[in-house]
Design an enzyme around this catalytic site. Structure first.
Site, PDB file in Angstrom:
ATOM      1  N   ASP A 119      30.098   6.479 -65.922  1.00 32.86           N
ATOM      2  CA  ASP A 119      31.054   7.594 -65.880  1.00 32.86           C
ATOM      3  C   ASP A 119      30.382   8.927 -65.559  1.00 32.86           C
ATOM      4  O   ASP A 119      29.340   9.263 -66.113  1.00 32.86           O
ATOM      5  CB  ASP A 119      31.781   7.702 -67.219  1.00 32.86           C
ATOM      6  CG  ASP A 119      32.746   6.544 -67.416  1.00 32.86           C
ATOM      7  OD1 ASP A 119      32.719   5.591 -66.606  1.00 32.86           O
ATOM      8  OD2 ASP A 119      33.523   6.586 -68.387  1.00 32.86           O
ATOM      9  N   ASP A 148      39.298  -2.043 -65.154  1.00 28.66           N
ATOM     10  CA  ASP A 148      38.048  -1.758 -65.853  1.00 28.66           C
ATOM     11  C   ASP A 148      37.400  -3.064 -66.334  1.00 28.66           C
ATOM     12  O   ASP A 148      37.940  -4.165 -66.116  1.00 28.66           O
ATOM     13  CB  ASP A 148      38.374  -0.847 -67.050  1.00 28.66           C
ATOM     14  CG  ASP A 148      37.318   0.223 -67.257  1.00 28.66           C
ATOM     15  OD1 ASP A 148      36.166  -0.005 -66.881  1.00 28.66           O
ATOM     16  OD2 ASP A 148      37.657   1.273 -67.837  1.00 28.66           O
TER      17      ASP A 148
HETATM   18  C1  GLA Z   1      35.615   3.416 -68.529  1.00 29.12           C
HETATM   19  C2  GLA Z   1      35.794   3.929 -67.086  1.00 29.12           C
HETATM   20  C3  GLA Z   1      36.405   5.320 -67.131  1.00 29.12           C
HETATM   21  C4  GLA Z   1      37.730   5.283 -67.880  1.00 29.12           C
HETATM   22  C5  GLA Z   1      37.529   4.709 -69.278  1.00 29.12           C
HETATM   23  C6  GLA Z   1      38.834   4.479 -69.996  1.00 29.12           C
HETATM   24  O1  GLA Z   1      34.635   4.144 -69.193  1.00 29.12           O
HETATM   25  O2  GLA Z   1      34.568   3.922 -66.420  1.00 29.12           O
HETATM   26  O3  GLA Z   1      36.575   5.841 -65.829  1.00 29.12           O
HETATM   27  O4  GLA Z   1      38.667   4.516 -67.159  1.00 29.12           O
HETATM   28  O5  GLA Z   1      36.838   3.471 -69.222  1.00 29.12           O
HETATM   29  O6  GLA Z   1      38.659   3.945 -71.275  1.00 29.12           O
END
Ligand code: GLA
Length: 540
Positions: free
Chosen positions: A217, A161
């Site tokens: 997301d 990430d």
């Molecule tokens: C980000 C990613 C998600 C998830 C979260 C975890 O938002 O895009 O898919 O992995 O972090 O904290």
């Protein structure tokens, strides 16, 4: 459910067709990853029980047999770093450590995935109320974490990430390249890497990761599906060779147990939305990672996500991403080769993101096939017959994935700018965008902000031709006079483009093409290009 299907000039109605899934698989590139990941259903509320139960469920529900083989522990397993900097898992969520969880996953014949952040902090630490302040991201601990995650614990996959990296305002290409190099050096077995930085990172990424997120997301809500598809539909040139644009986890299966992200929505997507979501992720060759609580997947959703003919389109040995071949009104048609490059069988999606019904007409020449076409609906797993073209009415918020077989393959006569590859492209830094909706351009889009450096050009790297002499017509949208260097299989010529007030302007030259694959490029290392709409080729 109203759905009209008309095959014009119906010639033969096929009673049985082998379908894509039944075809013999040839050796190809590594396909997109399939599996399950914990974040969207459980966020930080994970535990060894949740993960191991899900591994068991992958087997007992038949998902493993359908191809879902990765069980990924997303954010939330971190505890703290000890005095030597070693990562210690969360003591209440994983009281017996992580290794036995990985062993359990491997014992079921599945692969195990883990999560980190390129920077010091993960997204959970930054935004999701995880209060332990220890810097649990991989930054500064690359060797140590690689040793622990891959050699000691045995993980096969890692999602990396960028919340921490973003906070550090670091050079992400450098950071991710360093992590890849360390993993390659330290890990005693191959590790698959997924980069998560919420936009197409740049062309460097295919040398570093097997897949990368291209969007923020996902949520189980149609607007998210539509926006992710809109972002990905012009990125087909950047997937390939076993490297994929990741459209994020599948947001299906929330109809019995809402997602914790559901923002006041009681249920997830409708059946047609789920079918469209899955089918589009398949034809775009996105990784297929389930994001829901597998215990609550309704029967009808299970049917969608285990449909072998759609999965075969996703796992196709060519590993290509579909691109836009028709955009009329609010509807889109996407296509990609399956099984054989430039063969007579193609996967096609009719896509209606709008609120109203749309009647689509698919003409075989739009997908470089000579008719009549034989069509199979891969969502319904039904042959639709053979005809000179296909007409089908789709509800708003829906898509149909089809297998279309023509009499033979035609050479390419049109190359949209949106299908082109720009070696300098990064979605993050491309100010004002590069692949831009433009009503005056064919299929409603053009490529902007090209030129000024050798790499900031547009390439069509495998133009399929019968070979010979052609008139090549380049359509641009010039505000002022411009010069464009056109290179065909290495031979360059300069085209002078007169201003046209931003309206489409056609410039035609004679070129020679080889039989088979050709390479066409437009650019100008010293000056800006006008927006590029398309190239057409007319045999002389
Ligand atoms: C980000 C990613 C998600 C998830 C979260 C975890 O938002 O895009 O898919 O992995 O972090 O904290």
């Amino acid at each position: 459910m109203k759905k009209t299907v008309v095959l014009l000039s119906l010639a033969v109605l096929m009673a049985v067709s082998p379908g894509a899934a039944a075809q013999k698989k040839t050796d190809g590139v590594r396909p997109p990853t399939m599996g399950w990941s914990s974040w969207n259903a459980f966020m930080l509320e994970i535990s060894d029980a949740v993960i191991m139960d899900h591994a068991d469920l992958m087997v007992s529900t038949g998902l493993k047999d359908a191809g879902y083989t990765i069980v990924n522990i997303d954010d939330g397993f971190f505890g703290y770093r000890d005095a030597e900097g070693n990562m210690i898992p969360h003591v209440t969520r994983f009281p017996n450590g992580i290794k036995h969880v990985v062993d359990h996953i491997h014992g079921l014949g599945l692969r195990a995935g883990i999560y980190t952040d390129a920077g010091e902090m993960t997204c959970g630490r930054n935004y999701n109320k995880e209060i332990n302040p220890a810097p649990v991201g991989i930054y500064g601990h690359e060797e140590q974490d690689a040793e622990r995650y891959f050699n000691e614990w045995g993980f096969d996959f890692i999602k990396i990430d960028y919340c921490g990296g973003h906070r550090m305002q670091a050079d992400e290409e450098q950071m991710y390249t360093n992590i890849r190099n360390v993993i390659n050096r330290v890990a005693k077995h191959p590790v698959e890497l997924n980069i998560c930085r919420w936009d197409y990172p740049g062309t460097w990424v295919s040398g570093v990761a097997e897949s990368w997120r291209i969007s923020g997301d996902i949520r189980p809500k149609w607007a998210f599906i539509r926006n992710i598809v809109a972002k990905n539909m012009y990125l087909s040139a950047y997937a390939g060779g076993g490297h994929y644009n990741d459209m994020d986890m599948l947001a299906l299966g929330y109809n019995k147990k809402p997602s914790p992200f559901n923002d006041n929505l009681p249920l997830g997507l409708t059946y047609e939305e789920e079918e469209a979501h899955f089918g589009l992720w398949c034809i775009f060759s996105s990784p297929l990672l389930l994001g829901c609580d597998v215990r609550y997947i309704p029967e009808e959703t299970m049917k969608i996500i285990t449909n072998p003919e759609l999965i075969a389109v996703n796992q196709d040995p060519l590993g290509l991403q579909a691109y836009v071949v028709q955009h009329e009104g609010e509807g889109y048609i996407f296509a990609k080769d399956i099984l054989t490059r430039f063969g007579k069988v193609r996967a096609v999606a009719l896509y209606n993101p709008s609120e109203e019904d749309i009647t689509f007409t698919l003409r075989p020449e739009e997908i470089d096939l000579a008719g009549p076409i034989k069509v199979r609906d891969l969502c319904a797993r039904k042959d639709l017959g053979t005809g000179s073209s296909l007409q089908m009415t789709l509800h708003g918020h829906s898509a149909k994935i089809l297998r279309v077989e023509g009499r033979r393959r035609l050479e390419q006569t049109a190359l949209e700018a949106e299908w082109g590859y720009c070696p300098a492209f990064t979605a993050i830094e491309s100010e004002g965008g590069k692949y831009v909706p433009t009503p005056a351009a064919s299929m409603g889009a053009a490529v902007y902000n090209l030129g000024g450096s050798a790499k900031n050009c547009l390439q069509w790297n495998d133009v399929y031709s019968a070979g010979g002499k052609y008139h090549l017509t380049l359509t641009t949208l010039p505000e002022k006079d411009a010069e464009i260097v056109l290179t065909v299989n290495g031979a360059a010529q300069t085209l002078r483009i007169p201003a046209a007030g931003g309206k489409p302007q056609k410039t035609t030259v004679a070129v020679k093409l080889r039989k088979g694959q050709n390479r066409i490029e437009v650019g100008n290392p010293d000056a800006a290009l006008p927006p590029v709409d398309r190239v057409t080729l007319e045999r002389l």
